[in-house]
Design a protein around this motif. Sequence first.
Motif, mmCIF file in Angstrom:
data_model
loop_
_atom_site.group_PDB
_atom_site.id
_atom_site.type_symbol
_atom_site.label_atom_id
_atom_site.label_comp_id
_atom_site.label_asym_id
_atom_site.label_seq_id
_atom_site.Cartn_x
_atom_site.Cartn_y
_atom_site.Cartn_z
ATOM 1 N N PHE A 146 0.836 -1.202 0.000
ATOM 2 C CA PHE A 146 0.000 0.000 0.000
ATOM 3 C C PHE A 146 0.875 1.259 0.000
ATOM 4 C CE2 PHE A 146 -2.134 3.421 2.351
ATOM 5 C CZ PHE A 146 -3.279 3.596 1.566
ATOM 6 N N SER A 149 2.274 1.652 -3.446
ATOM 7 C CA SER A 149 1.236 2.138 -4.348
ATOM 8 C C SER A 149 0.995 3.629 -4.153
ATOM 9 C CB SER A 149 -0.064 1.365 -4.116
ATOM 10 O OG SER A 149 -1.088 1.838 -4.960
ATOM 11 N N ASN A 150 1.042 4.066 -2.893
ATOM 12 C CA ASN A 150 0.842 5.482 -2.589
ATOM 13 C C ASN A 150 1.973 6.323 -3.174
ATOM 14 O OD1 ASN A 150 -0.363 7.751 -1.434
ATOM 15 N ND2 ASN A 150 0.694 7.484 0.523
ATOM 16 N N SER A 153 1.570 6.471 -6.933
ATOM 17 C CA SER A 153 0.458 7.368 -7.290
ATOM 18 C C SER A 153 0.900 8.824 -7.249
ATOM 19 C CB SER A 153 -0.725 7.147 -6.341
ATOM 20 O OG SER A 153 -1.260 5.857 -6.479
ATOM 21 N N ARG A 154 1.649 9.174 -6.214
ATOM 22 C CA ARG A 154 2.136 10.559 -6.103
ATOM 23 C C ARG A 154 3.105 10.884 -7.229
ATOM 24 N NH1 ARG A 154 1.934 12.488 -0.648
ATOM 25 N NH2 ARG A 154 0.023 11.674 0.301
ATOM 26 N N ASP A 167 7.629 5.816 4.462
ATOM 27 C CA ASP A 167 6.491 5.170 5.130
ATOM 28 C C ASP A 167 6.715 3.676 5.336
ATOM 29 O OD1 ASP A 167 5.229 7.553 5.306
ATOM 30 O OD2 ASP A 167 3.588 7.094 3.935
#
Length: 274
Positions: A146, A149-150, A153-154, A167
């Motif tokens: 996750f 993926s974040n 995406s950014r 993170d």
Amino acid sequence: IFEQIGERADGWTFTIEASYLEIYMENVNDLLDETKTNLDVKELKGSGVYVPGLTKESVSSVDEIFEVLERGDSIRKVASTNMNSNSSRSHSVFSIYLEQKSPKGDKIQSQLNLVDLAGSERLKQITQGGMARDHQETANINQSLFALSNVISRLGSGASEHIPFRDSVLTKLMMDAIGANGKSLLISCLSPSSRFVDESVNTLAFASKAANIEKKDVVTLSPHEMEVQKLTQIIQALREEKDQWENEAKLLFETLKSNNIELPSTSKFLQNSS
């Protein structure tokens, strides 16, 4: 890599090393030395992200690279689930380090990272033989995916906002690979079974986001190399300035000579100046 090295005949020398690590339960383990577990991930300005103490072995052929890879795979965390009989329970990063050195001593360092991501799985789909596997293990895999993926995406949105590389251990390790300079290739594995169509759709969505990332390849220099480059540019600028003054002086002397203006000797010129 080895074919191109074999074809080079310009005096350059090459050093190739390989390392292999896994990220299991958010801990970094050395797959080439079982005694090295829970290693740190650090970041050095000018050098990027690295793992202190990680084993690096010299390799000189494709066969030796496969030998290192197979040796690491033998101790990597895997398990059987309803979705995959040989499911990876950890993410892994196999890295190849290439150092090129010119006859003058100049160095170029490159790194190739082969990353194998553990697949995202639902807790209800990982049971085997009526026994539920460690939920924390699966939760850590899904959480790091996750986070990745974040980050993707950014990066794919092109926004200048903060990118949350820190993170998770996975995204921090991949910071240089997907967030800095270089080229990235993503291979997605899908299941042909209709039972896992949701997972396949999520995988394709993840790949679609990654395809939107745009990066520009640049050469990263160490502080020492940056200083050398700066001094080289200064020397080049001084040489160009010297050539310009010499051309102007030559033009001036020719103009004076063509107008029959006698030039004073060096001794007379110095004496008049004093």
